[in-house]
Enzyme design. Structure first.
Site, short mmCIF file in Angstrom:
data_model
loop_
_atom_site.label_atom_id
_atom_site.label_comp_id
_atom_site.label_asym_id
_atom_site.label_seq_id
_atom_site.Cartn_x
_atom_site.Cartn_y
_atom_site.Cartn_z
CB SER A 95 -6.08 -8.03 -15.99
OG SER A 95 -5.99 -9.41 -15.74
CG ASP A 127 -3.38 -7.29 -9.36
OD1 ASP A 127 -2.97 -7.10 -8.19
OD2 ASP A 127 -2.80 -6.83 -10.35
CB CYS A 131 -5.43 -16.73 -12.40
SG CYS A 131 -6.30 -15.97 -11.02
CB CYS A 164 -0.11 -13.35 -7.11
SG CYS A 164 -1.00 -14.93 -7.11
CG ASP A 165 -1.21 -10.32 -10.93
OD1 ASP A 165 -1.18 -11.55 -10.79
OD2 ASP A 165 -2.05 -9.77 -11.64
CE LYS A 166 0.62 -5.10 -10.46
NZ LYS A 166 -0.33 -6.19 -10.71
#
Length: 616
Positions: free
Chosen positions: A517, A81, A195, A122-124
């Site tokens: 985010s 992202d 992150c 990570c995000d998705k």
């Protein structure tokens, strides 16, 4: 007794062809009686949170086979992202979640796998795999790649901690020198891993631990630390035990829908509110609940947000603490322990180890456990060495953070605030709800009233902010960025970041039907539902309209008369086929994204596909 799914392809004379192909993958006669367990990896060289996962699937597979199973690995896609942010690439981020879920379903069902170990980060990717797990409802254990070490650098003779968002803010700040900006950029992301703050990736990995689908320590143990290797080995071992419990003992408590039930979802959301997690977690939990037919919706989130205090404050809400500090304070289980002692959790839930909540706390809560090995695991710290390698260091903090009055994790009595870190707002601008990360909102901004500055794309809003057209007191409205309207529901990290870099972070509000985010802070309200493209009132806001925001009372209102709004709605409908679309926006939308938009629901439903359009 349930039959092993894999027997469909490994048993019977009519499956001679399938067995011949299995043999070509290395299977032998002895393997045809064992469970086939999918190792669902997400290695890619595009994403720092996944760059170190190449060999970790093999690590899990070896442990599965040593424990009596057959391991078969495959990979899913993974979008970064941060790299996709601020340009057309962000349109693809949220839709990739559905593709990941579908790809896992396709591979597992096509090959009749019996169980899964999901290696996400990570995000998705974690949400996509979670959706697939609850959709398939076969035994599963999650083990993620782990958080990145926090960046550190020396500016003005002071050592400061950094993360990705710092690089973005200072890169756009005209008052920061080129040399300092470059120094921050080079220091912000020092290692592999997700992150380093409580952004979406780490939030979701923490929630998976609270849901019971990941092992204790998974959400906070650094990607670089040698101790993390044990999580992968344990995942390979325990998935075989979990699989045999279901298929050989008819124990449905081994299935993900039994573990991640409504009580577990409530616990996960309670954790999320207490730690001020990313607002994206709301979207993903709602989506996962729908996949598992779990009765959990935005009204449950609203109910929980009104009673859960903010017990753990982490970047981006503060620069004092990052994920490595959460781990030192006891990680997810440490926060759950304080929530349990406050009487805020469902205690009957169980995890993939078969432990209920009291048993988990007794074994893994640093405030309770007598196990020195557990305490040592939570002392795992950063090395401060740039690397892309997993398990590459074994540094430890000299002591644990057990200060529950002024430390990273706090008791209810010493909470950062008695209001939790997330809230659901209702009103005529979001009849079905909108989400704000209250953990990142300045106390003086909890109530806000100001004129709207309306933009029909993130790009136009960014240009206006950087061009000085947004001033203190404005409410920046970015619409037609929802699941349908974007399409893809872009993250608005750049607009919020640039508000900060222009000195407006505490004097402006931002409202959108898009999302944010996990790195966002400030008065940023997203997920406005219904979205503009679905006829939501946000589509009717005009420049200069007054918007009232009242977070303590969970309210948000467009201060325009009903008669005027009715006239505006009539004018919008008069546009015919062009109604509820942007009036002036240049954007290339691919057929893949159009297909996503065709079935997408608004954010209050998790932005999942509208099943009513699919029949069955």
């Amino acid at each position: 007794m349930p039959k092993y799914r894999s027997h469909t392809t490994t048993h019977g004379r009519n499956m001679a062809g399938a067995r011949a192909l299995w043999r070509a993958t290395g299977m032998t006669d002895d393997d045809f009686g064992k469970p086939i367990i999918a190792v669902v990896n997400s290695f890619t060289q595009f994403v720092p949170g996944h760059v170190h996962l190449r060999d970790l699937g093999k690590l899990v597979a070896e442990q599965i086979e040593a424990s009596g199973g057959v391991a078969k690995e495959f990979n899913t896609i993974a979008v970064d992202d941060g790299i996709a942010m601020g340009h057309g690439g962000m349109l693809y981020s949220l839709p990739s979640r559905e593709l990941i879920a579908d790809s896992v379903e396709y591979m597992v069902n096509a090959h009749c796998a019996d169980a899964m170990v999901c290696i996400s980060n990570c995000d998705k990717i974690t949400p996509g795999m979670l959706m697939a797990s609850l959709r398939l409802n076969i035994p599963v254990i999650f083990v993620s790649g782990g958080p990145m070490e926090a960046g550190k650098t020396k500016l003005s003779d002071k050592i400061i901690k950094l993360d990705l968002v710092d690089a973005m803010i200072q890169g756009a700040n005209p008052n920061v020198s080129d040399a300092d900006s470059e120094q921050i950029e080079r220091s912000a992301c020092p290692t592999c891993g997700s992150c380093s703050g409580m952004f979406t990736a780490n939030s979701m990995n923490c929630l998976n631990e609270a849901l019971g689908l990941a092992l204790p320590g998974n959400g906070s143990l650094l990607a670089t630390h040698a101790d993390r290797k044990q999580l992968f080995l344990d995942a390979g071992k325990h998935i075989v035990e979990l699989t045999k419990r279901y298929y050989e003992q008819d124990d449905i408590s081994a299935l993900p829908r039994s573990i991640a039930n409504k009580a577990a979802f409530e616990n996960a959301m309670t954790l999320d509110i207490a730690m001020g997690g990313s607002t994206n977690t709301v979207l993903h939990l709602l989506a996962a609940a729908q996949e598992g037919d779990i009765d959990f919706d935005i009204s449950d989130i609203d109910r929980l947000s009104r009673k859960v205090p903010h017990l753990c404050k982490v970047a981006p809400s503060t620069q004092k603490y990052h994920m490595e500090d959460v781990h030192r304070a006891g990680g997810v289980v440490g926060i759950l322990g304080e929530l349990d002692r406050a009487g805020l959790l469902n205690r009957e839930v169980k995890n993939v180890l078969g432990l209920n909540l009291p048993q988990t706390l007794e074994a893994y809560d640093v405030m309770l456990t007598k196990d020195e090995g557990v305490k040592q695991m939570y002392s795992a710290g950063p090395a401060g060495i740039r690397t892309t390698k997993a398990f590459s260091q074994d540094c430890r903090f000299p002591s644990l953070d057990t200060d529950r009055q002024e430390g990273c994790i706090r008791t209810r009595e010493h909470a950062y605030s008695q209001d939790g870190g997330l809230a659901v707002l209702y009103g005529n601008l979001s009849e079905n709800g909108s989400i704000v990360k209250t953990a990142g909102v300045d106390k003086d901004s909890l109530t806000f009233r100001g004129p709207a500055k309306v933009y029909e794309s993130q790009d136009d809003a960014v240009a206006a902010i950087l061009g000085g057209k947004v001033v203190a007191g404005d409410v920046v409205v970015i619409r037609y960025e929802g699941p349908k309207g974007g399409p893809g529901m872009q993250e608005m990290l750049y607009p919020t970041t640039y508000l900060k870099s222009m000195g407006l972070g505490k004097s402006c509000a931002l409202l959108t039907d898009g999302r944010f985010s996990g790195g966002t802070s400030g008065l940023s309200i997203g997920h406005a539902s219904p979205e503009a493209a679905s006829g939501g009132l946000i589509a009717l806001v005009q420049d200069g309209d007054i918007i009232d925001i009242d977070i303590p009372n969970r309210a948000m209102k467009l201060d325009v008369s009903d008669a005027e709004l009715a006239a505006r709605r009539e004018a919008e409908l008069a546009r015919g086929d062009a109604a509820w679309t942007p009036k002036a926006r240049e954007r290339q939308v691919s057929y893949a994204l159009r297909a996503y938009a065709l079935l997408a629901t608004s954010a209050d439903k998790g932005a999942v596909r509208d099943k009513s359009k699919l029949g069955g």
